[in-house]
Scaffold this motif. Structure first.
Motif, PDB file in Angstrom:
ATOM      1  N   SER A  86      -5.579  -3.300  -4.311  1.00  0.00           N
ATOM      2  CA  SER A  86      -6.117  -2.580  -5.465  1.00  0.00           C
ATOM      3  C   SER A  86      -5.092  -1.581  -5.987  1.00  0.00           C
ATOM      4  O   SER A  86      -4.160  -1.204  -5.291  1.00  0.00           O
ATOM      5  N   ARG A  87      -5.300  -1.161  -7.221  1.00  0.00           N
ATOM      6  CA  ARG A  87      -4.389  -0.249  -7.897  1.00  0.00           C
ATOM      7  C   ARG A  87      -5.208   0.871  -8.525  1.00  0.00           C
ATOM      8  O   ARG A  87      -6.324   0.655  -8.967  1.00  0.00           O
ATOM      9  N   CYS A  88      -4.663   2.059  -8.580  1.00  0.00           N
ATOM     10  CA  CYS A  88      -5.337   3.169  -9.246  1.00  0.00           C
ATOM     11  C   CYS A  88      -5.611   2.744 -10.684  1.00  0.00           C
ATOM     12  O   CYS A  88      -4.700   2.351 -11.409  1.00  0.00           O
ATOM     13  N   GLN A  89      -6.849   2.809 -11.096  1.00  0.00           N
ATOM     14  CA  GLN A  89      -7.225   2.310 -12.415  1.00  0.00           C
ATOM     15  C   GLN A  89      -6.918   3.294 -13.540  1.00  0.00           C
ATOM     16  O   GLN A  89      -6.947   2.925 -14.696  1.00  0.00           O
ATOM     17  N   SER A 113      -1.011  -4.804  -0.675  1.00  0.00           N
ATOM     18  CA  SER A 113      -2.033  -4.081  -1.436  1.00  0.00           C
ATOM     19  C   SER A 113      -3.035  -5.037  -2.066  1.00  0.00           C
ATOM     20  O   SER A 113      -2.734  -6.199  -2.327  1.00  0.00           O
ATOM     21  N   CYS A 135       0.831  -1.198   0.000  1.00  0.00           N
ATOM     22  CA  CYS A 135       0.000   0.000   0.000  1.00  0.00           C
ATOM     23  C   CYS A 135       0.875   1.261   0.000  1.00  0.00           C
ATOM     24  O   CYS A 135       1.833   1.363   0.761  1.00  0.00           O
ATOM     25  N   VAL A 151      -0.795   1.868  -5.445  1.00  0.00           N
ATOM     26  CA  VAL A 151      -1.558   0.731  -4.930  1.00  0.00           C
ATOM     27  C   VAL A 151      -2.031   1.020  -3.510  1.00  0.00           C
ATOM     28  O   VAL A 151      -1.410   1.793  -2.781  1.00  0.00           O
ATOM     29  N   LYS A 193     -10.146   0.681   0.896  1.00  0.00           N
ATOM     30  CA  LYS A 193     -10.857   1.920   0.597  1.00  0.00           C
ATOM     31  C   LYS A 193     -10.378   3.089   1.466  1.00  0.00           C
ATOM     32  O   LYS A 193     -10.248   4.215   0.990  1.00  0.00           O
ATOM     33  N   GLN A 220      -7.121   4.381   0.159  1.00  0.00           N
ATOM     34  CA  GLN A 220      -7.359   4.997  -1.148  1.00  0.00           C
ATOM     35  C   GLN A 220      -7.932   6.405  -0.958  1.00  0.00           C
ATOM     36  O   GLN A 220      -7.502   7.349  -1.618  1.00  0.00           O
TER      37      GLN A 220
END
Length: 103
Positions: free
Chosen positions: A48-51, A46, A39, A57, A61, A64
């Motif tokens: 999720s990754r910025c899309q 991590s 993260c 990463v 939530k 993020q």
């Protein structure tokens, strides 16, 4: 700070400092594609990754949201990172084509 972010900051004249320091071990943790797998905010694994830019990463939530707001928010540089990555990828493709034509 990654070299990519440093270059963008140098071009735009913006300053960027991480929200928290990342340990040496965490900064070396990379996934199979060579991207960080910890993260960007709290240095845990991590999920999720910025899309948009695919460079940052997060573990969830909450991190993020923390990374997207504030003085050094990712929101301020995300589009610039994406644009810089596209430019680099385009140059890399041109170099590959040139090398193929040269051989």
């Amino acid at each position: 700070m990654s070299k990519e972010v440093e270059e963008i900051c140098a071009k735009t004249g913006e300053l960027f400092e991480p929200l928290e320091d990342v340990s040496d071990e965490a900064s070396k943790a990379l996934d199979q594609d060579g991207h960080s797998s910890v993260c960007s905010i709290c240095s845990v694994a991590s999920v999720s990754r910025c899309q948009r830019c695919l460079s940052i990463v997060y573990c969830g939530k909450e991190c993020q949201q923390r990374g997207w707001t504030g003085l050094n928010s990712h929101r301020k540089i995300c589009a610039q990172i994406k644009k810089a990555k596209q430019k680099v990828e385009g140059e890399a493709d041109r170099l590959k084509t040139f090398k193929r034509l040269k051989n």
